[in-house]
Design a protein around this motif. Structure first.
Motif, PDB file in Angstrom:
ATOM      1  N   THR A 124       0.855  -1.188   0.000  1.00 37.15           N
ATOM      2  CA  THR A 124       0.000   0.000   0.000  1.00 37.15           C
ATOM      3  C   THR A 124       0.889   1.235   0.000  1.00 37.15           C
ATOM      4  N   PHE A 125       0.278   2.384  -0.229  1.00 36.22           N
ATOM      5  CA  PHE A 125       1.057   3.618  -0.179  1.00 36.22           C
ATOM      6  C   PHE A 125       1.559   3.910   1.223  1.00 36.22           C
ATOM      7  N   ASP A 126       0.920   3.350   2.238  1.00 35.25           N
ATOM      8  CA  ASP A 126       1.368   3.564   3.611  1.00 35.25           C
ATOM      9  C   ASP A 126       2.657   2.800   3.912  1.00 35.25           C
ATOM     10  N   THR A 127       2.922   1.734   3.183  1.00 34.57           N
ATOM     11  CA  THR A 127       4.120   0.915   3.441  1.00 34.57           C
ATOM     12  C   THR A 127       5.132   1.011   2.301  1.00 34.57           C
ATOM     13  N   LEU A 128       4.828   1.756   1.252  1.00 29.42           N
ATOM     14  CA  LEU A 128       5.677   1.816   0.070  1.00 29.42           C
ATOM     15  C   LEU A 128       6.927   2.641   0.347  1.00 29.42           C
ATOM     16  N   ALA A 129       8.088   2.071   0.027  1.00 32.66           N
ATOM     17  CA  ALA A 129       9.371   2.762   0.204  1.00 32.66           C
ATOM     18  C   ALA A 129       9.587   3.679  -0.997  1.00 32.66           C
ATOM     19  N   LEU A 130       9.123   4.913  -0.866  1.00 32.88           N
ATOM     20  CA  LEU A 130       9.148   5.858  -1.978  1.00 32.88           C
ATOM     21  C   LEU A 130       9.245   7.270  -1.413  1.00 32.88           C
ATOM     22  N   ASP A 131       9.837   8.147  -2.194  1.00 30.40           N
ATOM     23  CA  ASP A 131       9.919   9.551  -1.793  1.00 30.40           C
ATOM     24  C   ASP A 131       8.520  10.088  -1.481  1.00 30.40           C
ATOM     25  N   ASN A 132       8.378  10.773  -0.360  1.00 33.81           N
ATOM     26  CA  ASN A 132       7.053  11.212   0.091  1.00 33.81           C
ATOM     27  C   ASN A 132       6.372  12.133  -0.910  1.00 33.81           C
ATOM     28  N   PHE A 133       7.140  13.048  -1.517  1.00 35.12           N
ATOM     29  CA  PHE A 133       6.544  13.970  -2.490  1.00 35.12           C
ATOM     30  C   PHE A 133       6.016  13.207  -3.696  1.00 35.12           C
ATOM     31  N   LEU A 134       6.803  12.247  -4.191  1.00 35.66           N
ATOM     32  CA  LEU A 134       6.378  11.451  -5.343  1.00 35.66           C
ATOM     33  C   LEU A 134       5.156  10.608  -4.996  1.00 35.66           C
ATOM     34  N   LYS A 135       5.150  10.071  -3.800  1.00 38.26           N
ATOM     35  CA  LYS A 135       4.017   9.251  -3.359  1.00 38.26           C
ATOM     36  C   LYS A 135       2.724  10.061  -3.341  1.00 38.26           C
ATOM     37  N   GLU A 136       2.760  11.249  -2.776  1.00 35.05           N
ATOM     38  CA  GLU A 136       1.558  12.084  -2.719  1.00 35.05           C
ATOM     39  C   GLU A 136       1.143  12.552  -4.114  1.00 35.05           C
ATOM     40  N   ASP A 137       2.118  12.797  -4.987  1.00 38.28           N
ATOM     41  CA  ASP A 137       1.811  13.208  -6.352  1.00 38.28           C
ATOM     42  C   ASP A 137       1.066  12.097  -7.097  1.00 38.28           C
ATOM     43  N   ILE A 138       1.493  10.860  -6.929  1.00 37.79           N
ATOM     44  CA  ILE A 138       0.828   9.734  -7.601  1.00 37.79           C
ATOM     45  C   ILE A 138      -0.589   9.553  -7.059  1.00 37.79           C
ATOM     46  N   LYS A 139      -0.762   9.613  -5.746  1.00 35.76           N
ATOM     47  CA  LYS A 139      -2.090   9.461  -5.147  1.00 35.76           C
ATOM     48  C   LYS A 139      -3.040  10.556  -5.626  1.00 35.76           C
ATOM     49  N   ALA A 140      -2.545  11.789  -5.709  1.00 36.46           N
ATOM     50  CA  ALA A 140      -3.386  12.889  -6.177  1.00 36.46           C
ATOM     51  C   ALA A 140      -3.777  12.686  -7.637  1.00 36.46           C
ATOM     52  N   ASP A 141      -2.855  12.191  -8.447  1.00 37.49           N
ATOM     53  CA  ASP A 141      -3.151  11.959  -9.860  1.00 37.49           C
ATOM     54  C   ASP A 141      -4.193  10.859 -10.024  1.00 37.49           C
ATOM     55  N   LEU A 142      -4.092   9.794  -9.243  1.00 38.19           N
ATOM     56  CA  LEU A 142      -5.056   8.700  -9.317  1.00 38.19           C
ATOM     57  C   LEU A 142      -6.443   9.151  -8.864  1.00 38.19           C
ATOM     58  N   THR A 143      -6.487   9.917  -7.774  1.00 36.63           N
ATOM     59  CA  THR A 143      -7.767  10.414  -7.264  1.00 36.63           C
ATOM     60  C   THR A 143      -8.435  11.336  -8.281  1.00 36.63           C
ATOM     61  N   LYS A 144      -7.654  12.177  -8.910  1.00 37.13           N
ATOM     62  CA  LYS A 144      -8.182  13.074  -9.930  1.00 37.13           C
ATOM     63  C   LYS A 144      -8.723  12.290 -11.117  1.00 37.13           C
ATOM     64  N   PHE A 145      -8.012  11.226 -11.499  1.00 39.70           N
ATOM     65  CA  PHE A 145      -8.418  10.425 -12.654  1.00 39.70           C
ATOM     66  C   PHE A 145      -9.784   9.773 -12.446  1.00 39.70           C
ATOM     67  N   ILE A 146      -9.994   9.133 -11.302  1.00 41.57           N
ATOM     68  CA  ILE A 146     -11.232   8.378 -11.102  1.00 41.57           C
ATOM     69  C   ILE A 146     -12.443   9.289 -10.900  1.00 41.57           C
ATOM     70  N   LYS A 147     -12.220  10.580 -10.655  1.00 44.66           N
ATOM     71  CA  LYS A 147     -13.328  11.511 -10.458  1.00 44.66           C
ATOM     72  C   LYS A 147     -13.673  12.304 -11.721  1.00 44.66           C
ATOM     73  N   ARG A 148     -13.035  11.987 -12.858  1.00 45.85           N
ATOM     74  CA  ARG A 148     -13.190  12.846 -14.035  1.00 45.85           C
ATOM     75  C   ARG A 148     -13.888  12.145 -15.201  1.00 45.85           C
ATOM     76  N   LYS A 149     -14.845  11.296 -14.891  1.00 41.38           N
ATOM     77  CA  LYS A 149     -15.571  10.610 -15.956  1.00 41.38           C
ATOM     78  C   LYS A 149     -16.246  11.604 -16.900  1.00 41.38           C
ATOM     79  N   GLU A 150     -16.965  12.557 -16.348  1.00 39.25           N
ATOM     80  CA  GLU A 150     -17.671  13.526 -17.187  1.00 39.25           C
ATOM     81  C   GLU A 150     -16.692  14.397 -17.958  1.00 39.25           C
ATOM     82  N   PHE A 151     -15.550  14.717 -17.352  1.00 35.21           N
ATOM     83  CA  PHE A 151     -14.552  15.535 -18.047  1.00 35.21           C
ATOM     84  C   PHE A 151     -14.008  14.806 -19.266  1.00 35.21           C
TER      85      PHE A 151
END
Length: 478
Positions: A205-232
């Motif tokens: 999970t992202f909570d246990t993933l060994a990854l730079d914190n900034f990159l991790k939050e950037d990926i999560k934000a991109d995924l969240t934006k993607f799944i909410k943009r069906k109409e877009f």
């Protein structure tokens, strides 16, 4: 000021039935001698009065419609399963196939009420047994249905807002409850099935993933934006999909990131092995047989096919022309002559007309050598987001220490943070050292620091050797 008195006429079903019977008797009595125009006017007037006196409206949602399963019934059942526990007195408890959680459903003749945006609605569940006669044999069939009751003045809002809300919530419940799958493509001809599956239970999970914190939050934000943009996506005329390219040295966590993405989105994973696909048409069939809300993964794309940059190939075209047959075998990674997938086939797979079949789909390619891939594959619309997973940095190291050793602070942590940026160690390298320490934090930190100092000295020697070799190659060197 005069007091205004509001009077409400409340009629039960028996009174309404009597009123209707009276109307039918009067209609039969006066139909013979009343002019048709007057009769039609009185009929319309009485209908309006009758409807106004009947406050509630009821919608029936049956399990089957013309012998086909009614998806609205399934949606209502899923929605009610999360609501009925608070009010229904008799419930059924079950766990449907491929569901993770227990499910409550209302028993026969049970009801529950709720308030939606100021509207009071009531759900009821009934079963009617029907007798059928088929070829001389009598059989009993159950007709199951829900009743949705509400005040008739809210029928427009119920239709436009409440029912779509019920469907949306039901889809979310179904997605969260289902047992997610990891699919792999089968050799064609095996039972006519394209994919076989096993339960997907990767713990990353992202909570246990060994990854730079900034990159991790950037990926999560991109995924969240993607799944909410069906109409877009629909408005701009694009298929509801997104492509990721994960690149970097081996052991930097590409597979773990894919699992974390699937767990974050609660999507299934389709692990596509290109060397098992014989043609572009079969690749297309595999794509359209995947479901929505899925992650399609092609790992080590540069090893599976020859997707190298065509501009670089042009400089060696004459050499390749003399050895074209050998080049075909190398293009398929395993040397199999049964696979004839082309770069064009892969591009159409990622961004062609058939890629729009289904929705809410991620396509993820991984490679250790991004520079080897053709630019046509890397452009936005195919690989929309490029994620570089490089050697371990301080944020990733702290997560590894927390996961493996259960620590967030240690006296050797500062020493590690000073040495780590100067060496090349992957999260896999560090994790393997921690694995041998049996959760002994002091031992783990001591061993990892020793290994890092050793790697630093080795890197220094290599740099000196490279410098000497370069100096010898310079013009005028003795």
């Amino acid at each position: 000021m005069k007091n205004k008195v509001k009077m409400e006429l409340v009629l039960d079903w028996k009174s309404l039935g009597s009123l209707l019977a009276t109307f039918m008797f009067i209609r039969a009595a006066i139909y013979d001698f009343m002019p048709p125009e007057v009769y039609q006017f009185l009929k319309l007037l009485f209908s309006k009065v009758f409807i106004s006196l009947q406050p509630n409206m009821t919608i029936l949602i049956e399990e089957f419609e013309s012998s086909l399963n009614n998806e609205l019934f399934d949606a209502a059942q899923s929605y009610i399963s999360t609501k009925c526990l608070s009010s229904a007195r008799v419930l059924k408890l079950s766990r449907p196939k491929n569901f993770k959680n227990l499910t409550f459903t209302m028993s026969t003749n049970q009801t529950f009420e709720e308030i939606f945006e100021g509207i009071k609605v009531k759900w009821s569940f009934y079963i009617i047994e029907k007798k059928t006669n088929n070829n001389g044999y009598r059989a009993s069939l159950e007709n199951r249905y829900f009743e949705l009751s509400f005040h008739h003045k809210y029928k427009e809002k119920v239709q436009s807002a409440y029912i779509p809300y019920v469907i949306e919530v039901a889809e979310t419940i179904k997605l969260k409850n289902r047992e997610r799958k990891l699919y792999t493509n089968r050799s064609f001809g095996e039972d006519g099935r394209y994919w076989s599956s096993v339960p997907f239970s990767h713990p990353s999970t992202f909570d246990t993933l060994a990854l730079d914190n900034f990159l991790k939050e950037d990926i999560k934000a991109d995924l969240t934006k993607f799944i909410k943009r069906k109409e877009f996506y629909s408005r701009v005329g694009r298929a509801w999909k997104r492509g990721y390219l994960l690149y970097g040295p081996p052991g930097t966590g590409k597979t773990s990131l894919i699992a974390a993405i699937a767990n974050f989105l609660e999507f299934d994973i389709y692990d596509l092995e290109l060397t098992a696909v014989r043609s572009n048409s079969q690749l297309r069939k595999l794509l359209i047989s995947t479901s929505s809300k899925s992650v399609v993964v092609v790992e080590d794309i540069d090893c599976s096919l020859d997707l190298s940059d065509r501009s670089k190939k042009a400089s060696t075209a004459e050499e390749n022309e003399n050895d074209i047959e050998e080049g075909k075998d190398k293009a398929h990674g395993t040397g199999s002559s049964n696979s004839n997938i082309s770069l064009s086939g892969v591009l159409n797979f990622v961004d062609g007309l058939w890629s729009s079949c289904g929705g809410e789909r991620l396509i993820i390619f991984t490679t250790n050598h991004k520079e080897k891939l053709d630019q046509a594959l890397l452009r936005p619309g195919r690989m929309d987001k490029h994620i570089n997973l490089s050697y371990c940095e301080n944020d990733a190291f702290k997560m590894l220490a927390k996961n493996y050793l259960g620590i967030e602070k240690h006296e050797l942590m500062k020493d590690v943070e000073e040495v780590l940026p100067r060496i090349k160690m992957t999260p896999a390298d560090i994790g393997e050292i921690f694995m041998g320490c049996e959760e002994d934090a002091d031992m783990g930190m001591k061993r990892i620091l020793e290994k890092m100092v050793e790697e630093k000295e080795k890197q220094c020697r290599l740099n000196i050797e490279d410098s000497l070799i370069n100096n010898e190659k310079k013009p005028g060197a003795e």
